[in-house]
Design a protein around this motif. Structure first.
Motif, PDB file in Angstrom:
ATOM      1  N   ILE A 185      36.583  28.935  37.404  1.00  0.00           N
ATOM      2  CA  ILE A 185      36.692  30.255  37.584  1.00  0.00           C
ATOM      3  C   ILE A 185      38.101  30.659  38.011  1.00  0.00           C
ATOM      4  O   ILE A 185      38.608  30.309  39.269  1.00  0.00           O
ATOM      5  CB  ILE A 185      35.573  30.821  38.494  1.00  0.00           C
ATOM      6  CG1 ILE A 185      34.166  30.432  38.233  1.00  0.00           C
ATOM      7  CG2 ILE A 185      35.559  32.519  38.338  1.00  0.00           C
ATOM      8  CD1 ILE A 185      33.954  30.638  36.694  1.00  0.00           C
ATOM      9  N   LEU A 186      38.934  31.629  37.213  1.00  0.00           N
ATOM     10  CA  LEU A 186      40.062  32.045  37.720  1.00  0.00           C
ATOM     11  C   LEU A 186      39.886  33.553  38.252  1.00  0.00           C
ATOM     12  O   LEU A 186      39.566  34.521  37.528  1.00  0.00           O
ATOM     13  CB  LEU A 186      41.232  31.954  36.687  1.00  0.00           C
ATOM     14  CG  LEU A 186      42.367  32.301  36.813  1.00  0.00           C
ATOM     15  CD1 LEU A 186      43.637  31.231  35.958  1.00  0.00           C
ATOM     16  CD2 LEU A 186      42.779  33.643  36.577  1.00  0.00           C
ATOM     17  N   VAL A 232      35.963  37.661  47.894  1.00  0.00           N
ATOM     18  CA  VAL A 232      36.461  36.604  46.920  1.00  0.00           C
ATOM     19  C   VAL A 232      36.226  35.400  47.848  1.00  0.00           C
ATOM     20  O   VAL A 232      36.004  34.260  47.053  1.00  0.00           O
ATOM     21  CB  VAL A 232      38.056  36.719  46.291  1.00  0.00           C
ATOM     22  CG1 VAL A 232      38.416  35.595  45.660  1.00  0.00           C
ATOM     23  CG2 VAL A 232      37.869  38.177  45.684  1.00  0.00           C
ATOM     24  N   VAL A 233      37.015  35.240  49.006  1.00  0.00           N
ATOM     25  CA  VAL A 233      36.926  34.157  49.677  1.00  0.00           C
ATOM     26  C   VAL A 233      35.555  33.592  49.970  1.00  0.00           C
ATOM     27  O   VAL A 233      35.372  32.296  49.795  1.00  0.00           O
ATOM     28  CB  VAL A 233      37.753  34.318  51.078  1.00  0.00           C
ATOM     29  CG1 VAL A 233      37.628  33.158  52.127  1.00  0.00           C
ATOM     30  CG2 VAL A 233      39.230  34.539  50.655  1.00  0.00           C
ATOM     31  N   ASN A 234      34.749  34.531  50.392  1.00  0.00           N
ATOM     32  CA  ASN A 234      33.404  33.995  50.534  1.00  0.00           C
ATOM     33  C   ASN A 234      32.611  33.483  49.561  1.00  0.00           C
ATOM     34  O   ASN A 234      31.984  32.520  49.523  1.00  0.00           O
ATOM     35  CB  ASN A 234      32.606  35.051  51.190  1.00  0.00           C
ATOM     36  CG  ASN A 234      32.844  35.614  52.605  1.00  0.00           C
ATOM     37  OD1 ASN A 234      33.016  34.755  53.393  1.00  0.00           O
ATOM     38  ND2 ASN A 234      32.352  37.061  52.920  1.00  0.00           N
ATOM     39  N   VAL A 256      43.025  31.261  42.067  1.00  0.00           N
ATOM     40  CA  VAL A 256      43.235  32.448  42.513  1.00  0.00           C
ATOM     41  C   VAL A 256      44.638  32.800  41.968  1.00  0.00           C
ATOM     42  O   VAL A 256      45.561  32.419  42.168  1.00  0.00           O
ATOM     43  CB  VAL A 256      43.201  32.849  44.101  1.00  0.00           C
ATOM     44  CG1 VAL A 256      43.378  34.314  44.348  1.00  0.00           C
ATOM     45  CG2 VAL A 256      42.061  32.419  44.525  1.00  0.00           C
ATOM     46  N   VAL A 257      44.638  33.911  41.087  1.00  0.00           N
ATOM     47  CA  VAL A 257      45.786  34.544  40.570  1.00  0.00           C
ATOM     48  C   VAL A 257      46.105  35.890  41.302  1.00  0.00           C
ATOM     49  O   VAL A 257      45.137  36.791  41.103  1.00  0.00           O
ATOM     50  CB  VAL A 257      45.891  34.734  39.115  1.00  0.00           C
ATOM     51  CG1 VAL A 257      47.007  35.642  38.653  1.00  0.00           C
ATOM     52  CG2 VAL A 257      46.129  33.487  38.695  1.00  0.00           C
ATOM     53  N   PHE A 302      48.377  31.441  42.614  1.00  0.00           N
ATOM     54  CA  PHE A 302      49.429  31.560  41.997  1.00  0.00           C
ATOM     55  C   PHE A 302      49.822  33.338  42.472  1.00  0.00           C
ATOM     56  O   PHE A 302      48.815  33.807  42.313  1.00  0.00           O
ATOM     57  CB  PHE A 302      49.300  31.524  40.510  1.00  0.00           C
ATOM     58  CG  PHE A 302      49.104  29.976  40.092  1.00  0.00           C
ATOM     59  CD1 PHE A 302      50.100  29.017  39.931  1.00  0.00           C
ATOM     60  CD2 PHE A 302      47.806  29.591  40.071  1.00  0.00           C
ATOM     61  CE1 PHE A 302      50.034  27.737  39.682  1.00  0.00           C
ATOM     62  CE2 PHE A 302      47.542  28.162  39.777  1.00  0.00           C
ATOM     63  CZ  PHE A 302      48.638  27.505  39.620  1.00  0.00           C
ATOM     64  N   ALA A 303      50.976  33.316  42.360  1.00  0.00           N
ATOM     65  CA  ALA A 303      51.644  34.931  42.796  1.00  0.00           C
ATOM     66  C   ALA A 303      52.384  35.141  41.501  1.00  0.00           C
ATOM     67  O   ALA A 303      53.257  34.408  41.073  1.00  0.00           O
ATOM     68  CB  ALA A 303      52.476  34.972  44.011  1.00  0.00           C
TER      69      ALA A 303
END
Length: 381
Positions: free
Chosen positions: A13-14, A29-31, A45-46, A66-67
């Motif tokens: 999952i991205l 999102v973190v949870n 995570v993007v 990724f940033a």
């Protein structure tokens, strides 16, 4: 079985977020990443822009972040870089969120990924979700979305009625709260307050949220000042705590001084001990102009606090009127002052509604239920 073949069996999952920093959406999102079964899911995570040390709350060591730095490279530069990243990672699902997440949909579709898009609420320039340009963008991008999630019934209605998304493509999933982390204090945690705010028999009014226009903490400051004026003897007991940081913090600090409440007010800034700070409160107030489903309202509820919140968005779905608290009209600081005074003068009301709030959180908004619903959506897609 090799690690590589094991990874191939797990869905990747991205997650696409605007900026991974302290906030309700980001906390959700973190949870989700921390609690989805690791034997079934991998995560990336993007960030459309960038991330902060908030990212350290992700407990899994295998999650890459990724940033994209859209503001520096431009929309199309960001989309090209994201497309190349997606072609390399080959995610099973790209989960985008809110308006900026739309920029990831075309690269995701071209890279062959299925897409899930969720909406979490609106900002001060589009409180009802009906502004022309954002609505047009959402309609134009709709063919690129495999499935939608709305965090509240109010958002579900907006997506279906205003954005013309077919109801069969939208699922409503409430946020969940960790009722083991956020729990009533065994005894008052006044030691966390600065010495300048400590005293005997205190009554703490508090709020948690980013200091930006849509959160409208200024209304709470004005209401608090009005309470002190209407009940002068309360000045020695009443305290106001605002947890959060943001661009309007200096303006709020100036307003507190102008209102004559600076000595009773603590601007705690961004904190990593929100669960403990909530245990210092006697009453939680959410004065936002708009909310999807407020994580902080759920956290205060799980902490066993009575709640006062604006009658907007998902707030009215969370807050059972007269049972766990009450709602008020956005910006109405006079009515809010009257309501705060009632809780200050009636400790039995605080105790009764606080207990009901805790029970409601445990019964209806568990983190486990939220994770199970998202897992079902991911697996169905």
């Amino acid at each position: 079985m090799s690690e590589q073949s094991n990874d191939a069996r797990r869905k990747l999952i991205l997650h696409v977020v605007h900026h991974l920093q302290i906030g309700g959406l980001e906390n959700g999102v973190v949870n989700l990443i921390n609690r989805l079964p690791p034997e079934r899911f991998r995560h990336v995570v993007v960030c459309i822009e960038d991330f902060t040390d908030f990212s350290r709350r992700i407990e899994r060591s295998d999650v890459e972040i990724f940033a994209m730095n859209r503001s520096k490279v431009g929309v199309w530069g960001m989309r090209w870089q994201l497309f190349k990243l997606l072609r390399r990672l080959r995610p099973d699902i790209v989960h985008t969120r809110n308006l900026s997440g739309l920029d990831a949909l075309l690269p995701a579709r071209l890279a062959g990924a299925r897409t899930l898009h969720s909406e979490h609420g609106f900002d001060v320039d589009n409180l009802e979700g009906s502004a022309f340009r954002p609505t047009l963008l959402r309609r134009l991008n709709a063919p690129l979305v495999s499935r939608y999630v709305a965090l509240s019934n109010d958002l579900y209605r907006v997506m279906c009625e205003r954005w013309r998304i077919a109801p069969t493509r939208v699922q409503q999933i409430y946020n969940g709260v960790d009722t083991q982390k956020f729990t009533p204090a065994q005894s008052a945690r006044r030691d966390l307050l600065p010495l300048s705010l400590q005293g005997e028999n205190l009554f703490i009014v508090g709020t948690v949220g980013r200091v930006q226009a849509v959160k409208d903490q200024a209304t709470l400051l004005r209401a608090f000042a009005a309470v002190l004026l209407s009940i002068p003897e309360s000045r020695s007991r009443l305290r106001l705590v605002l947890v959060g940081d943001g661009p309007l913090l200096p303006d709020l600090q100036q307003l507190a001084g102008d209102l004559g409440i600076a000595e009773q007010t603590w601007f705690a800034g961004a904190r990593h001990d929100v669960a403990a700070l909530l245990q210092t409160f006697d009453l939680f107030v959410l004065p936002s102009l708009n909310e999807g489903i407020s994580n902080t309202l759920l956290e205060a509820m799980a902490t066993g606090l009575p709640l006062l919140a604006t009658a907007v968005g998902g707030n009215v779905e969370l807050l059972t009127e007269g049972v766990v608290g009450s709602t008020f009209t956005p910006g109405d600081h006079r009515n809010l002052a009257v309501m705060i005074s009632q809780y200050y003068l009636k400790p039995e009301l605080r105790a009764e509604q606080g207990a009901a709030a805790r029970a409601h959180a445990v019964r209806s908004f568990s983190l486990q239920a939220m994770v199970a619903h998202y897992q079902a959506v991911y697996e169905k897609i």
